[in-house]
Design a protein around this motif. Structure first.
Motif, PDB file in Angstrom:
ATOM      1  N   LYS A 165      -2.144   7.954  67.517  1.00 46.27           N
ATOM      2  CA  LYS A 165      -2.829   9.115  67.592  1.00 46.27           C
ATOM      3  C   LYS A 165      -2.135  10.357  68.190  1.00 46.27           C
ATOM      4  O   LYS A 165      -2.352  11.267  68.221  1.00 46.27           O
ATOM      5  N   ARG A 166      -1.094   9.806  68.779  1.00 51.13           N
ATOM      6  CA  ARG A 166      -0.271  10.989  69.548  1.00 51.13           C
ATOM      7  C   ARG A 166       0.754  11.796  68.803  1.00 51.13           C
ATOM      8  O   ARG A 166       1.364  12.529  68.952  1.00 51.13           O
ATOM      9  N   VAL A 167       0.643  11.388  67.355  1.00 52.23           N
ATOM     10  CA  VAL A 167       1.591  11.836  66.341  1.00 52.23           C
ATOM     11  C   VAL A 167       0.696  12.573  65.206  1.00 52.23           C
ATOM     12  O   VAL A 167      -0.441  12.531  65.112  1.00 52.23           O
ATOM     13  N   PRO A 168       1.272  13.486  64.591  1.00 50.75           N
ATOM     14  CA  PRO A 168       0.658  14.202  63.457  1.00 50.75           C
ATOM     15  C   PRO A 168       0.022  13.043  62.455  1.00 50.75           C
ATOM     16  O   PRO A 168       0.901  12.127  61.948  1.00 50.75           O
ATOM     17  N   GLN A 169      -1.035  13.040  62.010  1.00 48.41           N
ATOM     18  CA  GLN A 169      -1.806  11.932  61.282  1.00 48.41           C
ATOM     19  C   GLN A 169      -1.308  12.173  59.841  1.00 48.41           C
ATOM     20  O   GLN A 169      -1.154  13.217  59.232  1.00 48.41           O
ATOM     21  N   LEU A 170      -1.338  11.065  59.256  1.00 41.73           N
ATOM     22  CA  LEU A 170      -1.183  10.825  57.859  1.00 41.73           C
ATOM     23  C   LEU A 170      -2.075   9.702  57.347  1.00 41.73           C
ATOM     24  O   LEU A 170      -2.194   8.626  57.908  1.00 41.73           O
ATOM     25  N   ASP A 171      -2.854  10.470  56.251  1.00 37.37           N
ATOM     26  CA  ASP A 171      -3.781   9.522  55.712  1.00 37.37           C
ATOM     27  C   ASP A 171      -4.072   9.762  54.142  1.00 37.37           C
ATOM     28  O   ASP A 171      -5.077  10.549  54.007  1.00 37.37           O
ATOM     29  N   SER A 172      -3.212   9.127  53.182  1.00 40.44           N
ATOM     30  CA  SER A 172      -3.169   9.839  51.795  1.00 40.44           C
ATOM     31  C   SER A 172      -2.748   8.581  50.837  1.00 40.44           C
ATOM     32  O   SER A 172      -2.410   7.664  51.412  1.00 40.44           O
ATOM     33  N   LEU A 173      -2.963   8.976  49.607  1.00 42.07           N
ATOM     34  CA  LEU A 173      -2.543   8.128  48.553  1.00 42.07           C
ATOM     35  C   LEU A 173      -1.303   8.358  48.275  1.00 42.07           C
ATOM     36  O   LEU A 173      -0.905   9.748  47.944  1.00 42.07           O
ATOM     37  N   PHE A 174      -0.291   7.562  47.796  1.00 40.23           N
ATOM     38  CA  PHE A 174       0.955   7.832  47.200  1.00 40.23           C
ATOM     39  C   PHE A 174       1.190   7.003  45.928  1.00 40.23           C
ATOM     40  O   PHE A 174       0.506   5.951  45.765  1.00 40.23           O
ATOM     41  N   THR A 175       2.398   7.415  45.446  1.00 43.83           N
ATOM     42  CA  THR A 175       2.760   6.492  44.387  1.00 43.83           C
ATOM     43  C   THR A 175       4.247   6.062  44.403  1.00 43.83           C
ATOM     44  O   THR A 175       4.912   6.463  45.197  1.00 43.83           O
ATOM     45  N   PHE A 176       4.389   4.768  44.087  1.00 39.07           N
ATOM     46  CA  PHE A 176       5.655   3.969  44.241  1.00 39.07           C
ATOM     47  C   PHE A 176       6.736   5.021  43.648  1.00 39.07           C
ATOM     48  O   PHE A 176       6.602   5.377  42.408  1.00 39.07           O
ATOM     49  N   GLY A 177       7.860   5.039  44.215  1.00 40.87           N
ATOM     50  CA  GLY A 177       9.020   5.662  43.602  1.00 40.87           C
ATOM     51  C   GLY A 177       9.011   7.231  43.957  1.00 40.87           C
ATOM     52  O   GLY A 177       9.964   8.066  43.510  1.00 40.87           O
ATOM     53  N   LYS A 178       7.925   7.871  44.612  1.00 42.07           N
ATOM     54  CA  LYS A 178       7.792   9.242  44.740  1.00 42.07           C
ATOM     55  C   LYS A 178       8.056   9.472  45.887  1.00 42.07           C
ATOM     56  O   LYS A 178       7.478   8.714  47.241  1.00 42.07           O
ATOM     57  N   PRO A 179       9.106  10.630  46.434  1.00 44.32           N
ATOM     58  CA  PRO A 179       9.315  10.866  47.801  1.00 44.32           C
ATOM     59  C   PRO A 179       8.130  11.285  48.992  1.00 44.32           C
ATOM     60  O   PRO A 179       7.044  11.796  48.328  1.00 44.32           O
ATOM     61  N   ILE A 180       7.940  10.584  49.949  1.00 48.17           N
ATOM     62  CA  ILE A 180       7.146  10.883  50.912  1.00 48.17           C
ATOM     63  C   ILE A 180       7.473  11.702  51.993  1.00 48.17           C
ATOM     64  O   ILE A 180       8.397  11.521  52.841  1.00 48.17           O
ATOM     65  N   GLN A 181       6.903  13.037  52.117  1.00 47.86           N
ATOM     66  CA  GLN A 181       7.305  13.909  53.321  1.00 47.86           C
ATOM     67  C   GLN A 181       6.465  13.762  54.245  1.00 47.86           C
ATOM     68  O   GLN A 181       5.216  13.597  54.491  1.00 47.86           O
ATOM     69  N   TYR A 182       7.032  13.826  55.634  1.00 46.62           N
ATOM     70  CA  TYR A 182       6.402  13.708  56.861  1.00 46.62           C
ATOM     71  C   TYR A 182       7.276  14.361  57.829  1.00 46.62           C
ATOM     72  O   TYR A 182       8.018  13.706  58.278  1.00 46.62           O
ATOM     73  N   GLU A 183       6.595  15.271  58.335  1.00 42.36           N
ATOM     74  CA  GLU A 183       7.101  15.846  59.665  1.00 42.36           C
ATOM     75  C   GLU A 183       8.650  16.412  59.638  1.00 42.36           C
ATOM     76  O   GLU A 183       9.563  16.053  60.414  1.00 42.36           O
ATOM     77  N   GLY A 184       9.108  16.985  58.452  1.00 47.26           N
ATOM     78  CA  GLY A 184      10.407  17.189  58.215  1.00 47.26           C
ATOM     79  C   GLY A 184      11.518  16.145  58.025  1.00 47.26           C
ATOM     80  O   GLY A 184      12.545  16.228  57.893  1.00 47.26           O
ATOM     81  N   HIS A 185      10.769  15.002  57.751  1.00 54.03           N
ATOM     82  CA  HIS A 185      11.590  13.767  57.303  1.00 54.03           C
ATOM     83  C   HIS A 185      10.934  13.108  55.813  1.00 54.03           C
ATOM     84  O   HIS A 185       9.833  13.621  55.472  1.00 54.03           O
ATOM     85  N   SER A 186      11.561  12.358  55.242  1.00 53.20           N
ATOM     86  CA  SER A 186      11.390  11.971  53.927  1.00 53.20           C
ATOM     87  C   SER A 186      11.879  10.475  53.818  1.00 53.20           C
ATOM     88  O   SER A 186      12.924   9.944  54.453  1.00 53.20           O
ATOM     89  N   PHE A 187      10.945   9.567  53.025  1.00 56.57           N
ATOM     90  CA  PHE A 187      11.441   8.283  52.536  1.00 56.57           C
ATOM     91  C   PHE A 187      10.688   8.168  51.293  1.00 56.57           C
ATOM     92  O   PHE A 187       9.756   8.549  50.900  1.00 56.57           O
ATOM     93  N   THR A 188      10.969   7.006  50.487  1.00 46.28           N
ATOM     94  CA  THR A 188      10.541   6.524  49.378  1.00 46.28           C
ATOM     95  C   THR A 188      10.271   5.141  49.237  1.00 46.28           C
ATOM     96  O   THR A 188      11.029   4.462  49.858  1.00 46.28           O
ATOM     97  N   ILE A 189       9.374   4.773  48.905  1.00 48.50           N
ATOM     98  CA  ILE A 189       8.749   3.202  48.783  1.00 48.50           C
ATOM     99  C   ILE A 189       8.655   2.736  47.545  1.00 48.50           C
ATOM    100  O   ILE A 189       8.141   3.351  46.545  1.00 48.50           O
ATOM    101  N   PHE A 190       9.522   1.586  47.182  1.00 50.10           N
ATOM    102  CA  PHE A 190       9.450   0.954  46.095  1.00 50.10           C
ATOM    103  C   PHE A 190       9.125  -0.461  46.131  1.00 50.10           C
ATOM    104  O   PHE A 190       9.204  -0.896  47.089  1.00 50.10           O
ATOM    105  N   PRO A 191       8.369  -0.940  44.925  1.00 53.90           N
ATOM    106  CA  PRO A 191       7.696  -2.444  45.160  1.00 53.90           C
ATOM    107  C   PRO A 191       9.057  -3.266  44.698  1.00 53.90           C
ATOM    108  O   PRO A 191       9.654  -2.908  44.251  1.00 53.90           O
ATOM    109  N   GLN A 192       8.595  -4.573  45.120  1.00 52.62           N
ATOM    110  CA  GLN A 192       9.411  -5.505  44.873  1.00 52.62           C
ATOM    111  C   GLN A 192       8.577  -6.640  43.655  1.00 52.62           C
ATOM    112  O   GLN A 192       7.929  -7.323  44.285  1.00 52.62           O
ATOM    113  N   PRO A 193       8.889  -6.245  42.657  1.00 49.66           N
ATOM    114  CA  PRO A 193       7.882  -6.975  41.413  1.00 49.66           C
ATOM    115  C   PRO A 193       7.769  -8.365  41.787  1.00 49.66           C
ATOM    116  O   PRO A 193       6.868  -9.082  41.494  1.00 49.66           O
TER     117      PRO A 193
END
Length: 393
Positions: A165-193
């Motif tokens: 709770k002490r950090v900006p909240q994130l609560d959303s739907l995302f898609t595999f392979g699409k960059p996720i932006q959070y507080e000036g940072h970013s990362f991408t999640i890929f599944p391992q089939p």
């Protein structure tokens, strides 16, 4: 005059001095049977839940043999050329193995900054090395020290939220392979089939990013470094954790880097010894060439092609004296080298051992070993605040 003295009655505590009455105990249990039954049910349910959600922990360990240094001076110059194991003070080696710089180099080599794990009862376990998710950092870098909760929804969709709770909240739907932006940072999640059966269950999967400094301090706190035997030179390294594979990989890499660093130090010291000897051989070579020329000229002037036994004895004695002079010159040159070394600031390499130069001075050898040990301890630690003994060293 007679007075009646009343004596206080003796109080007997059955609980302390008497014995329990079994009939009263049975009556008490039967009268409150529901309380005891409820306690048994709660205890049984608690133990089942504990065993189901408690993640077991393991102790992973490895051993390293610290080579013992031969403190005896070299008998001659050639024996001093042999490779030496460098600083072999056992206490210094224990400090080096658990030093910040060594642990940090292991962390950087293993890339443990991305951790995908599941939680149990008061513990968690990393999925390493079979993580169901592959995460790539964006150009803006990773949001360190933030815990994310991943839950697969359907298809390529997943839900991602922050749990602090002490950090900006994130609560959303995302898609595999699409960059996720959070507080000036970013990362991408890929599944391992091949590991879809893990993340498609909808179970909670946690993701956290840690920087190298934090990971280094965590492993320093977790790792125990002890002697395998009180009188031996075998060091045991151990880690306790819920993912034994990850700890074993870390310990193996730590052993590999430590042994590799020691080998590099041996090779560097050998090269320095050889370079020092080569510089001395140049002078010896010149002296031998001059002596040989003078001998040939003497024979030519006096037409002497063979010498008598007495003359040969004189020549042999001269050779012995010449060897002694060469040895003394070598020692003199070493002391001059050592004087220049000690007057130079910021020496990050140990001096050439006196025994390597044929100097049989046990006190000097011991002092050089102590100096080399302090240097190894000083330069193996991080700068400044990493080592509280930095100033003293």
């Amino acid at each position: 005059m007679n007075q009646d003295i009343k004596k206080s009655p003796k109080v007997i505590h059955p609980g302390l001095f008497g014995t329990l009455n079994p009939q009263k105990v049975v009556v008490l249990i039967l009268r409150n049977w529901y309380v005891y039954l409820m306690a048994l049910i709660i205890a049984f349910a608690g133990s089942v839940l504990y065993l189901k959600y408690k993640i077991p922990s393991y102790i992973s360990s490895t051993t390293i043999l610290i080579e013992e240094e031969d403190n005896m001076p070299a008998e001659d110059l050639l024996q001093g050329i042999s490779l030496r194991p460098g600083v072999q003070n056992l206490d210094n080696q224990l400090i080096i193995i658990s030093s910040y710089s060594l642990i940090n180099s292991v962390i950087q080599d293993l890339s443990y900054e991305i951790d995908v794990y599941r939680k149990g009862f008061l513990s968690k376990m990393s999925y390493f090395p079979m993580s169901p998710l592959r995460i790539e950092a964006g150009d803006e870098g990773l949001p360190y020290h933030i815990e994310f909760l991943f839950q697969h929804v359907e298809g390529d969709q997943f839900h991602l939220s922050t749990k602090t709770k002490r950090v900006p909240q994130l609560d959303s739907l995302f898609t595999f392979g699409k960059p996720i932006q959070y507080e000036g940072h970013s990362f991408t999640i890929f599944p391992q089939p091949e590991l879809a059966y893990i993340y498609q269950t909808g179970d909670k999967i946690f993701i956290k990013f840690r920087d190298d400094e934090t990971l280094t301090n965590q492993y320093i706190e977790r790792m125990e470094v002890n002697l395998a035997a009180r009188d031996g030179s075998i060091v045991r390294l151990s880690l306790e954790g819920t993912n034994k594979t990850k700890d074993v990989v870390f310990l193996n890499k730590l052993s590999e880097i430590y042994i590799g660093d020691n080998l590099d130090k041996k090779n560097t010291e050998a090269d320095r010894i050889i370079a020092f000897i080569d510089s001395q051989l140049e002078g010896v070579k010149d002296s031998l060439e001059i002596t040989e020329t003078e001998l040939q000229e003497f024979r030519s002037r006096n037409r002497v092609m063979d010498v008598s036994a007495q003359a040969q004895q004189i020549v042999d004695q001269a050779v012995v004296l010449e060897n002694e002079r060469a040895q003394l010159n070598l020692q003199k040159n070493y002391y001059e080298y050592l004087n220049r070394y000690l007057n130079r600031e910021g020496n990050d390499k140990a001096p050439v051992s006196p025994s390597s130069m044929g100097i049989e001075d046990f006190m000097l050898t011991s002092l050089m070993q102590e100096l080399a040990g302090l240097q190894a301890e000083y330069f193996s630690s991080a700068v400044g605040e990493r080592n509280p003994l930095q100033g003293q060293l």
